[in-house]
Write a protein that holds these residues in place. Structure first.
Motif, PDB file in Angstrom:
ATOM      1  N   ASP A   1      50.919  29.219  25.697  1.00  0.00           N
ATOM      2  CA  ASP A   1      49.734  28.529  26.200  1.00  0.00           C
ATOM      3  C   ASP A   1      49.729  28.403  27.715  1.00  0.00           C
ATOM      4  OD1 ASP A   1      48.816  28.244  23.634  1.00  0.00           O
ATOM      5  OD2 ASP A   1      49.537  26.184  23.392  1.00  0.00           O
ATOM      6  N   GLY A   2      50.900  28.531  28.341  1.00  0.00           N
ATOM      7  CA  GLY A   2      50.973  28.406  29.787  1.00  0.00           C
ATOM      8  C   GLY A   2      50.885  29.714  30.533  1.00  0.00           C
ATOM      9  N   THR A   3      50.736  30.818  29.807  1.00  0.00           N
ATOM     10  CA  THR A   3      50.673  32.124  30.449  1.00  0.00           C
ATOM     11  C   THR A   3      49.286  32.364  31.041  1.00  0.00           C
ATOM     12  OG1 THR A   3      52.318  33.041  28.940  1.00  0.00           O
ATOM     13  CG2 THR A   3      50.913  34.608  30.098  1.00  0.00           C
ATOM     14  N   GLY A   4      49.246  32.843  32.244  1.00  0.00           N
ATOM     15  CA  GLY A   4      47.958  33.128  32.873  1.00  0.00           C
ATOM     16  C   GLY A   4      48.162  33.782  34.223  1.00  0.00           C
ATOM     17  N   THR A   5      47.080  33.878  34.976  1.00  0.00           N
ATOM     18  CA  THR A   5      47.155  34.510  36.290  1.00  0.00           C
ATOM     19  C   THR A   5      46.059  33.967  37.187  1.00  0.00           C
ATOM     20  OG1 THR A   5      47.181  36.628  37.472  1.00  0.00           O
ATOM     21  CG2 THR A   5      45.666  36.456  35.619  1.00  0.00           C
ATOM     22  N   THR A   6      46.363  33.909  38.466  1.00  0.00           N
ATOM     23  CA  THR A   6      45.308  33.689  39.447  1.00  0.00           C
ATOM     24  C   THR A   6      44.540  34.997  39.628  1.00  0.00           C
ATOM     25  OG1 THR A   6      46.541  34.370  41.423  1.00  0.00           O
ATOM     26  CG2 THR A   6      46.848  32.099  40.650  1.00  0.00           C
ATOM     27  N   LEU A   7      43.415  34.910  40.279  1.00  0.00           N
ATOM     28  CA  LEU A   7      42.650  36.108  40.631  1.00  0.00           C
ATOM     29  C   LEU A   7      41.828  35.792  41.868  1.00  0.00           C
ATOM     30  CD1 LEU A   7      41.582  38.995  40.001  1.00  0.00           C
ATOM     31  CD2 LEU A   7      39.706  37.872  38.786  1.00  0.00           C
ATOM     32  N   THR A   8      41.946  36.631  42.870  1.00  0.00           N
ATOM     33  CA  THR A   8      41.107  36.451  44.049  1.00  0.00           C
ATOM     34  C   THR A   8      40.810  37.803  44.682  1.00  0.00           C
ATOM     35  OG1 THR A   8      40.794  35.013  45.983  1.00  0.00           O
ATOM     36  CG2 THR A   8      42.862  36.223  45.859  1.00  0.00           C
TER      37      THR A   8
ATOM     38  N   PHE B   1      38.352  44.765  45.732  1.00  0.00           N
ATOM     39  CA  PHE B   1      39.673  44.537  46.302  1.00  0.00           C
ATOM     40  C   PHE B   1      40.170  43.190  45.774  1.00  0.00           C
ATOM     41  CE2 PHE B   1      37.033  47.082  49.012  1.00  0.00           C
ATOM     42  CZ  PHE B   1      37.850  48.134  49.405  1.00  0.00           C
ATOM     43  N   VAL B   2      41.182  43.209  44.881  1.00  0.00           N
ATOM     44  CA  VAL B   2      41.586  41.983  44.200  1.00  0.00           C
ATOM     45  C   VAL B   2      43.099  41.885  44.075  1.00  0.00           C
ATOM     46  CG1 VAL B   2      39.484  41.504  42.882  1.00  0.00           C
ATOM     47  CG2 VAL B   2      41.122  43.164  42.005  1.00  0.00           C
ATOM     48  N   VAL B   3      43.572  40.634  44.000  1.00  0.00           N
ATOM     49  CA  VAL B   3      44.986  40.312  43.809  1.00  0.00           C
ATOM     50  C   VAL B   3      45.089  39.313  42.672  1.00  0.00           C
ATOM     51  CG1 VAL B   3      46.941  39.079  44.831  1.00  0.00           C
ATOM     52  CG2 VAL B   3      45.696  40.770  46.183  1.00  0.00           C
ATOM     53  N   ALA B   4      46.086  39.512  41.807  1.00  0.00           N
ATOM     54  CA  ALA B   4      46.359  38.579  40.710  1.00  0.00           C
ATOM     55  C   ALA B   4      47.829  38.183  40.752  1.00  0.00           C
ATOM     56  CB  ALA B   4      46.030  39.223  39.358  1.00  0.00           C
TER      57      ALA B   4
ATOM     58  N   MET C   1      47.618  44.176  41.757  1.00  0.00           N
ATOM     59  CA  MET C   1      46.508  44.303  42.701  1.00  0.00           C
ATOM     60  C   MET C   1      45.702  45.559  42.404  1.00  0.00           C
ATOM     61  SD  MET C   1      48.516  45.581  46.117  1.00  0.00           S
ATOM     62  CE  MET C   1      49.418  47.143  46.110  1.00  0.00           C
ATOM     63  N   PHE C   2      44.493  45.553  42.942  1.00  0.00           N
ATOM     64  CA  PHE C   2      43.643  46.736  42.898  1.00  0.00           C
ATOM     65  C   PHE C   2      42.891  46.774  44.214  1.00  0.00           C
ATOM     66  CE2 PHE C   2      39.550  48.836  41.958  1.00  0.00           C
ATOM     67  CZ  PHE C   2      40.031  50.072  41.535  1.00  0.00           C
ATOM     68  N   ALA C   3      42.987  47.894  44.929  1.00  0.00           N
ATOM     69  CA  ALA C   3      42.333  48.028  46.228  1.00  0.00           C
ATOM     70  C   ALA C   3      41.683  49.394  46.307  1.00  0.00           C
ATOM     71  CB  ALA C   3      43.336  47.841  47.364  1.00  0.00           C
TER      72      ALA C   3
ATOM     73  N   SER D   1      46.988  42.799  32.884  1.00  0.00           N
ATOM     74  CA  SER D   1      45.834  42.892  31.985  1.00  0.00           C
ATOM     75  C   SER D   1      44.538  42.600  32.729  1.00  0.00           C
ATOM     76  CB  SER D   1      45.995  41.913  30.813  1.00  0.00           C
ATOM     77  OG  SER D   1      47.119  42.233  30.026  1.00  0.00           O
ATOM     78  N   THR D   2      44.577  41.599  33.587  1.00  0.00           N
ATOM     79  CA  THR D   2      43.380  41.226  34.346  1.00  0.00           C
ATOM     80  C   THR D   2      42.977  42.321  35.323  1.00  0.00           C
ATOM     81  OG1 THR D   2      43.940  38.879  34.137  1.00  0.00           O
ATOM     82  CG2 THR D   2      42.437  39.497  35.919  1.00  0.00           C
ATOM     83  N   ILE D   3      43.934  42.862  36.037  1.00  0.00           N
ATOM     84  CA  ILE D   3      43.628  43.935  36.983  1.00  0.00           C
ATOM     85  C   ILE D   3      43.157  45.188  36.252  1.00  0.00           C
ATOM     86  CG2 ILE D   3      44.619  45.509  38.678  1.00  0.00           C
ATOM     87  CD1 ILE D   3      44.061  42.692  39.748  1.00  0.00           C
ATOM     88  N   ASP D   4      43.779  45.520  35.132  1.00  0.00           N
ATOM     89  CA  ASP D   4      43.365  46.704  34.369  1.00  0.00           C
ATOM     90  C   ASP D   4      41.911  46.588  33.918  1.00  0.00           C
ATOM     91  OD1 ASP D   4      45.811  47.902  34.671  1.00  0.00           O
ATOM     92  OD2 ASP D   4      46.552  47.361  32.676  1.00  0.00           O
TER      93      ASP D   4
END
Length: 317
Positions: free
Chosen positions: A103-110, A46-49, A39-41, A64-67
């Motif tokens: 190939d199945g590795t990933g993340t949500t992001l909201t 303000f986001v959650v992965a 997360m980053f707040a 990686s996505t949050i960074d």
């Protein structure tokens, strides 16, 4: 239990100021060995992965996505274009760890950010996957984001009722994520700014254990954001803690000059309404009231852009 504190900031916006207060918490839960949430707040973002894939692959994807998004926030101007460039870089970061990802590795992001670039300030939510943004306004809770999941698609097509969805075997299969393919674009929803609004940004580790009504209950009982996230985390753990749990609560205080007169024309989305039925004695999940159009009745949301070129292959969270 992680230590949580409330942060506050008075933000200058066109024509006035907005007073913000927020708190955030993340926890591994009771059944997982690794916390693959990140997360980053920090104003203005303000986001959650919620990562998925292998023992550490999901952790790599969410971190990686949050960074990459932290860099966007630190630069001071958050826009859809900047977000999408950051996500493209995050996809490359994820792929650079072939020893731990596939190939199945990933993340949500909201999450959401405050846009102060126009004549009035607006919130903009962003979403990929099945983590969620809720808004509590005038005592009603509304799910602003729409899940990118097999179950949500079945509900939208009329092939599955919200009651049947509660225990559906594909309940954790999502249809869009950051990582499995390039060019994944978030859905965006534009919101006006109103004094007294409370946002909850969370991974599905919370919504697996608490209904929308339960979330609102703990917000009603806890005016301070830190107290609210702690109360929800405690309840989610008590109800099983089956997944990693990440929660951000963001409160809007004084909001002078913040665009209160904007007209919202958010697309109607099935399942957006809160469950208004009484909570169980132990706070466990109840069946949701799936009244379509509750978001419009609440007047909270504005139309979001449909994502182009999204990955339609199901991924298991």
């Amino acid at each position: 239990m992680p230590e949580v504190s409330t942060q506050s900031l008075s933000v200058p916006v066109p024509g006035g100021t907005i007073d913000l207060a927020w708190a955030a918490v993340t926890d591994t839960g009771r059944r997982r060995e690794v916390n693959q949430d990140a997360m980053f707040a920090s104003y203005p973002l303000f986001v959650v992965a919620d990562g998925m894939g292998g023992h550490v692959g999901g952790e790599i994807a969410s971190a990686s996505t949050i960074d990459r998004l932290k860099v966007v926030a630190d630069e001071g101007t958050v826009t859809p274009k900047a977000i999408e460039k950051a996500l493209a870089r995050a996809v490359k970061d994820i792929a650079s760890h072939p020893e731990a990802t596939d190939d199945g590795t990933g993340t949500t992001l909201t999450g959401l950010y405050l846009d102060t670039s126009g004549d009035t300030a607006h919130w903009v939510t962003l979403n990929i996957g099945d983590s969620r943004v809720y808004l509590v306004r005038d005592g009603a809770i509304v799910q602003i984001t729409t899940d990118h999941s097999v179950v949500q698609e079945l509900i939208a097509s009329g092939r599955l009722s919200p009651e049947e969805a509660e225990n559906h075997p594909y309940g954790n299969v999502i249809t869009r994520a950051v990582g499995p393919s390039e060019g994944v674009t978030p859905d965006y929803v534009r919101l006006d700014v109103a004094e007294g609004d409370r946002f909850v940004i969370c991974s599905d580790g919370l919504t697996k254990e608490l209904t929308d009504y339960g979330i609102r209950h703990f917000l009603d009982e806890n005016a301070d954001p830190a107290d609210a996230v702690n109360a929800m985390l405690d309840a989610a753990l008590e109800n099983g803690g089956r997944d990693n749990i990440t929660i951000i609560v963001l409160d809007v205080g004084s909001a002078s000059g913040a665009g209160e007169d904007d007209v919202r024309d958010r697309e109607e989305q099935d399942g957006a309404a809160a469950d208004e039925s009484p909570a169980d004695g132990d706070g466990r999940r109840e069946r949701r009231d799936a009244a379509a159009g509750a978001a419009a009745d609440d007047g909270a949301a504005a139309a979001g852009d449909d994502a182009a070129g999204a990955d339609s292959s199901p991924r298991r969270d």
